[in-house]
Design a protein around this motif. Structure first.
Motif, mmCIF file in Angstrom:
data_model
loop_
_atom_site.group_PDB
_atom_site.id
_atom_site.type_symbol
_atom_site.label_atom_id
_atom_site.label_comp_id
_atom_site.label_asym_id
_atom_site.label_seq_id
_atom_site.Cartn_x
_atom_site.Cartn_y
_atom_site.Cartn_z
ATOM 1 N N TYR A 28 42.117 30.017 53.265
ATOM 2 C CA TYR A 28 42.539 29.451 51.811
ATOM 3 C C TYR A 28 41.559 28.639 51.174
ATOM 4 O O TYR A 28 41.211 28.989 49.765
ATOM 5 N N ALA B 61 38.669 30.654 49.682
ATOM 6 C CA ALA B 61 39.173 31.525 48.636
ATOM 7 C C ALA B 61 39.334 30.863 47.439
ATOM 8 O O ALA B 61 39.017 30.935 46.330
ATOM 9 N N GLN C 137 43.880 36.129 49.418
ATOM 10 C CA GLN C 137 43.337 37.314 48.846
ATOM 11 C C GLN C 137 43.567 37.479 47.372
ATOM 12 O O GLN C 137 42.935 37.980 46.431
ATOM 13 N N ARG C 138 44.726 36.837 46.671
ATOM 14 C CA ARG C 138 45.029 36.849 45.289
ATOM 15 C C ARG C 138 44.005 35.825 44.667
ATOM 16 O O ARG C 138 43.452 36.276 43.440
ATOM 17 N N VAL D 194 40.738 35.455 46.012
ATOM 18 C CA VAL D 194 39.395 36.418 45.824
ATOM 19 C C VAL D 194 39.610 37.430 44.572
ATOM 20 O O VAL D 194 38.599 37.578 44.097
ATOM 21 N N GLU D 195 40.710 37.899 44.499
ATOM 22 C CA GLU D 195 40.534 39.027 43.582
ATOM 23 C C GLU D 195 40.566 38.354 42.094
ATOM 24 O O GLU D 195 39.907 38.898 41.107
#
Length: 436
Positions: free
Chosen positions: A340, A343, A413-414, A416-417
């Protein structure tokens, strides 16, 4: 009583959970108070049941449970009585209020019928009907439940426990304890009229003390407002903001001030924790504080386009006692870094890039004051499409969530995107701005 003794730990834990919620909220927003909790002691409950049984003649445990509603209690003892309304707003915002009572009760309007009119108004009698010169016990009582969303994993069973929250000044709480312990001592005999009169005199001193506390608060607000030295803590920062913005006609509550402890932690690290450093930003604030609290707006204005400042703010957020700021776990510089944290750092760097790019595109003095206004200008100049403008709003909500604790746990991942999308947008805007 045997049943209550078996349940004692449950009631004590329920009260402690409510205390933790209120203590974190009040401290974060810069409201000075001593917050304590307790489950009613076995001895006190026994005394209360024996006393009430003389009047009510209890016939079942269910009847007793319905009558005794303060098995778990939280006491909020305020330094400054003038902040009672703000504390009430915290309670109503964070807990589920089922019942509310204010002491002393408003006086009854006397009937025009002489047979029904009362010669004594409630204001001239205390809680037990005795005549008095002063207004007696002054407090606000709330019967509440803790929403499950405010409880940690494993605490869900406390959501059904009714809890009494009492709010009064530190002086009034102390007087109430003395009065309660003296009056509720049946083995020592009933108090004499002179003892009641002395309690009434002490109540008058408490009321005078509360007036002095309010004057002390006003004097402290004035000192903090004009001082050039750094704020000593986030309470002084909150007092400064309340004083300055109230002078401009803004009504502030806990919700509209926001998480002052995080803002102060950032300002202190950056050596900005002075009135002089903050004043230039106050005129730039949007007045919709219910939607965007003061602390969040000030942070946004001070952080814009500077990655190192963002990281300093995240360090301050990770040190906050407020539960919402601990959802994500670690600070921006923690080692070893979690998924986390990595990211989050990637997302912040990409967001700073787009902020800095927009600032470069508009000349100082003509550039809009807020990021949404800058984004609108970029759309109007066709540097971004309407679809990109809408998605940029989504990214800003995500940024506000992770920065100010307004969302739940965000999957790495949210972030990172989101970072990938922001970097691509920055590259496209740069190309359009240079005519490529």
């Amino acid at each position: 009583m045997r049943e209550y003794e078996r349940q004692f730990d449950y009631w004590e834990a329920s009260a402690r959970a409510a205390r933790d919620v209120l203590e974190a909220e009040l401290s974060s927003s810069g409201l000075r108070a001593i917050v304590t909790s307790r489950a009613k002691s076995v001895d006190r409950l026994t005394e209360k049941l024996v006393q009430r049984n003389r009047e009510r003649t209890y016939r079942s445990i269910a009847q007793i449970s319905k009558d005794i509603v303060d098995l778990a209690g939280v006491r909020v003892a305020l330094y400054f009585p003038g902040q009672t309304d703000e504390v009430e707003q915290v309670i109503r915002d964070r807990l589920d209020v089922k019942h509310y009572k204010r002491f002393p009760s408003p006086p009854r309007v006397e009937s025009t019928d002489p047979d029904r009119s009362s010669k004594q108004t409630p204001a001239s009698r205390d809680r037990r009907g005795r005549q008095q010169r002063f207004s007696g016990y002054g407090a606000r009582h709330f019967r509440v439940l803790i929403p499950e969303s405010r409880l940690s994993t494993g605490q869900e069973r406390y959501a059904t426990a009714p809890i009494e929250v009492q709010v009064a000044s530190v002086l009034m709480h102390a007087w109430s304890e003395v009065e309660h312990d003296l009056v509720y001592k049946p083995l020592e005999g009933k108090l004499s009229p002179s003892e009641y009169a002395i309690l009434d005199q002490l109540n008058g001193l408490v009321l005078a003390g509360e007036i002095a506390l309010e004057e002390l608060q006003q004097a402290a607000d004035m000192r903090v407002t004009v001082a050039e030295t750094p704020f000593r803590d986030h309470f002084e920062l909150a007092e400064f903001l309340r004083s300055r913005l109230s002078a401009l006609g803004d009504e502030l509550t806990d919700a509209t001030l926001g998480q002052i402890d995080v803002l102060f932690g950032y300002l202190a690290e950056q050596d900005f924790a002075t009135a002089a450093a903050i004043k230039p930003y106050l005129d730039l604030l949007e007045r919709d504080f219910e939607r965007r609290p003061v602390a969040a707006q000030l942070a946004d204005l001070m952080l814009s386009g500077d990655e190192e400042r963002y990281r300093a703010f995240l360090r301050a957020a990770s040190a906050s006692r407020h539960p919402s700021m601990r959802l994500h776990g670690s600070s921006a510089d923690e080692t070893p870094k979690t998924a986390y944290t990595l990211a989050l750092g990637e997302f912040v760097a990409a967001w700073v890039l787009i902020e800095a790019l927009f600032e470069q595109l508009f000349e100082p003095g003509t550039r809009p004051r807020s990021f949404p206004a800058v984004a609108r200008q970029a759309r109007e100049q066709q540097l971004i499409t309407p679809e990109q403008y809408a998605e940029l709003g989504v990214m800003r909500d995500l940024r506000n969530g992770v920065l100010h604790g307004k969302t739940g746990s965000v999957p790495p991942q949210r972030l990172v995107e989101g970072a990938k999308w922001l970097r691509a947008l920055s590259a496209e805007v740069r190309r359009k701005a240079h005519g490529q």
